[in-house]
Design an enzyme around this catalytic site. Sequence first.
Site, PDB file in Angstrom:
ATOM      1  N   VAL A  93      48.052 -14.986  29.338  1.00  0.00           N
ATOM      2  CA  VAL A  93      46.608 -14.870  29.521  1.00  0.00           C
ATOM      3  C   VAL A  93      45.866 -14.892  28.190  1.00  0.00           C
ATOM      4  O   VAL A  93      44.808 -15.531  28.056  1.00  0.00           O
ATOM      5  CB  VAL A  93      46.259 -13.604  30.339  1.00  0.00           C
ATOM      6  N   ASN A 120      54.902 -13.108  30.390  1.00  0.00           N
ATOM      7  CA  ASN A 120      54.765 -11.785  31.005  1.00  0.00           C
ATOM      8  C   ASN A 120      53.582 -11.734  31.956  1.00  0.00           C
ATOM      9  O   ASN A 120      53.599 -11.018  32.955  1.00  0.00           O
ATOM     10  CB  ASN A 120      54.614 -10.711  29.918  1.00  0.00           C
ATOM     11  N   THR A 121      52.527 -12.491  31.637  1.00  0.00           N
ATOM     12  CA  THR A 121      51.351 -12.542  32.515  1.00  0.00           C
ATOM     13  C   THR A 121      51.751 -12.917  33.929  1.00  0.00           C
ATOM     14  O   THR A 121      51.301 -12.318  34.912  1.00  0.00           O
ATOM     15  CB  THR A 121      50.329 -13.567  31.982  1.00  0.00           C
ATOM     16  N   GLU A 192      45.625   3.162  40.519  1.00  0.00           N
ATOM     17  CA  GLU A 192      46.988   3.291  40.029  1.00  0.00           C
ATOM     18  C   GLU A 192      47.133   4.579  39.238  1.00  0.00           C
ATOM     19  O   GLU A 192      46.140   5.265  38.948  1.00  0.00           O
ATOM     20  CB  GLU A 192      47.363   2.075  39.160  1.00  0.00           C
ATOM     21  N   ASP A 291      59.771 -12.521  19.466  1.00  0.00           N
ATOM     22  CA  ASP A 291      59.656 -13.560  18.444  1.00  0.00           C
ATOM     23  C   ASP A 291      58.397 -13.392  17.587  1.00  0.00           C
ATOM     24  O   ASP A 291      58.451 -13.516  16.357  1.00  0.00           O
ATOM     25  CB  ASP A 291      59.646 -14.948  19.102  1.00  0.00           C
ATOM     26  N   HIS A 312      58.785   1.051  32.555  1.00  0.00           N
ATOM     27  CA  HIS A 312      58.118   1.164  33.855  1.00  0.00           C
ATOM     28  C   HIS A 312      58.987   2.043  34.747  1.00  0.00           C
ATOM     29  O   HIS A 312      60.199   1.845  34.835  1.00  0.00           O
ATOM     30  CB  HIS A 312      57.925  -0.216  34.489  1.00  0.00           C
ATOM     31  N   ARG A 367      52.612   6.670  33.379  1.00  0.00           N
ATOM     32  CA  ARG A 367      53.954   6.103  33.443  1.00  0.00           C
ATOM     33  C   ARG A 367      54.991   6.856  32.612  1.00  0.00           C
ATOM     34  O   ARG A 367      56.146   6.973  33.023  1.00  0.00           O
ATOM     35  CB  ARG A 367      53.914   4.635  32.984  1.00  0.00           C
ATOM     36  N   HIS A 428      59.495  -2.265  29.792  1.00  0.00           N
ATOM     37  CA  HIS A 428      58.392  -2.998  30.416  1.00  0.00           C
ATOM     38  C   HIS A 428      57.356  -3.528  29.428  1.00  0.00           C
ATOM     39  O   HIS A 428      56.918  -4.673  29.547  1.00  0.00           O
ATOM     40  CB  HIS A 428      57.701  -2.072  31.428  1.00  0.00           C
ATOM     41  N   ARG A 463      50.528   3.096  27.439  1.00  0.00           N
ATOM     42  CA  ARG A 463      49.520   2.232  28.053  1.00  0.00           C
ATOM     43  C   ARG A 463      49.161   2.706  29.453  1.00  0.00           C
ATOM     44  O   ARG A 463      50.040   2.980  30.282  1.00  0.00           O
ATOM     45  CB  ARG A 463      50.026   0.785  28.114  1.00  0.00           C
TER      46      ARG A 463
END
Length: 650
Positions: A93, A120-121, A192, A291, A312, A367, A428, A463
């Site tokens: 993204v 990952n998006t 969430e 990378d 996660h 989390r 995650h 996060r």
Amino acid sequence: MAAHVSAGNIHNFYLAGQVYRGQAYPNFGFTNPFKEPSWSSGVFKALRAERCGCYSRGVSAITESSKPCTSIRAVSVSSSTKYYDFTVIGSGVAGLRYALEVAKQGTVAVITKDEPHESNTNYAQGGVSAVLCPLDSVESHMQDTMVAGAHLCDEETVRVVCTEGPERIRELIAMGASFDHGEDGNLHLAREGGHSHRRIVHAADMTGREIERALLEAVLNDPNISVFKHHFAIDLLTSQDCLNTVCHGVDTLNIKTNEVVRFISKVTLLASGGAGHIYPSTTNPLVATGDGMAMAHRAQAVISNMEFVQFHPTALADEGLPIKPLTARENAFLITEAVRGDGGILYNLDMERFMPVYDERAELAPRDVVARSIDDQLKKRNEKYVLLDISHKPREKILAHFPNIASECLKHGLDITRQPIPVVPAAHYMCGGVRAGLQGETNVLGLFVAGEVACTGLHGANRLASNSLLEALVFARRAVQPSTELMKRTRLDVSASEKWTRPVVATARLLGDEVISKIIALTKEVRRELQEVMWKYVGIVRSTIRLTTAERKIAELEAKWETFLFEHGWEQTVVALEACEMRNLFCCAKLVVSSALARHESRGLHYMTDFPFVEESKRIPTIILPSSPTTASWSSRRLQNISSSSLIDC
């Protein structure tokens, strides 16, 4: 190399083994990336171990001009060298959103390691958090973010992201992204863990896939954007302009043709994602081998907060499925946070609910809390997984909100509308990364970062759910203006492209078939061993003894691997996909361990048994500054060198 930055007007810091004194953050080439936020108190924590990069001075392939420079056509001097105004590394993204904007001003190369959608998006299920409900507020979103981040977040960054988020969502919708709506016709907002309000915009449980689809469709239809798939980024091309490191592009390996392709550009955006595969079980796709973080570190970029690795809490535990998968998964299947947000309850295998014992927020705790609680249950009970039950909710709502999860589980004989889901934590998200300012700028001139590869200060020590896509969208957009301004005042020197040593591809002709087979086999074995070391000693719960053990084992493993390579004809500039990924995994693993050893407290995702409490005096970011490469391993040295004839005198 150690660095302490004081809160006064005169700042002392170490770079490449030298001490520089001057005004605040001198010669870093961008507007105070280390702004003095409340979380840092103007002081940056020192790491005890020497780090590396490459601090060679050399001729610049780009020069700044006092007059506006025109955009260049996409030029290929040869098939092995290409010239663009902007190079974007990564097709998630962040990379795609940025590419669409800067393409209005110049030519863009989007370099992606696999197929363009493989990021990952594409695997993000839950959604994007944004304040879109009248009952919600920016202040509430900020508070939730900072609480989840254990108050290590940069408040200015948090305010910017939470304020600009709603407009970024509206832009996606205008571009054709389709999100779920409620019966009243308004966007359906989910809740969430860690969120005090419903603010998660989603497309069922496949939000990332829908956003990627809309952005990729727009990118492929833009005549100013060229997408180079199956191009692995090897190393950034940099030179030294007195005290400033300058980025000129990147060397890549075309995985299909086994050819090195050099991209020279006025501006480079690093949006290459995370490093989940330093661990054996991760929700990240195979391309997530760190990378970008490793390349940036080798190129003298400042790295921050790498100790904060988010596990996660709920990846699908294949061991608990009625029908086991025939082959091991390349990456763990994610069970989105939204399942708990919609009322999912966690049980141990005796069907005892355990989360209220650990936290008053129960399943809606952040989390880091949920992952540690599950880890504690598994260790105390000697079990392999716990159970997440949503079956008490109406069947039609479960299937409407979580069709992808329901389908995947049903393939393996489990009906989530009737049975609990076996889950286990998995690596995650990297909350740390390349240190970035409010416009995605780094201390390397011409290099911007966005997405998981960046450390903007938003996430702090942990996060908040669904803040990752939000951060990527906001910072990709914020990086556009300074990028285009730099592009317009920069000229490309085509003749300078050969000043860097070109990597050499490992071929049977160079090394022999038998040697290449042995190197590939050993690299696979070493990769597994590194992952096991990271999980055993640098996992959810840590200690100084475990971390120092990991540091020693990683050094031994890396030395064994590098010794084998170089004793069998490998050289500094030789490249192959498997070896370059291994090189980056080693680099990122060492960054995580070094950062973890420097934090003598337990905060957010970083839990230490010998420092079990939060220490207010340590509410500061961990910083890794570049240093001399003289004693560095291959994983921490850049491949390219500037030819001696091109050195300039500063």
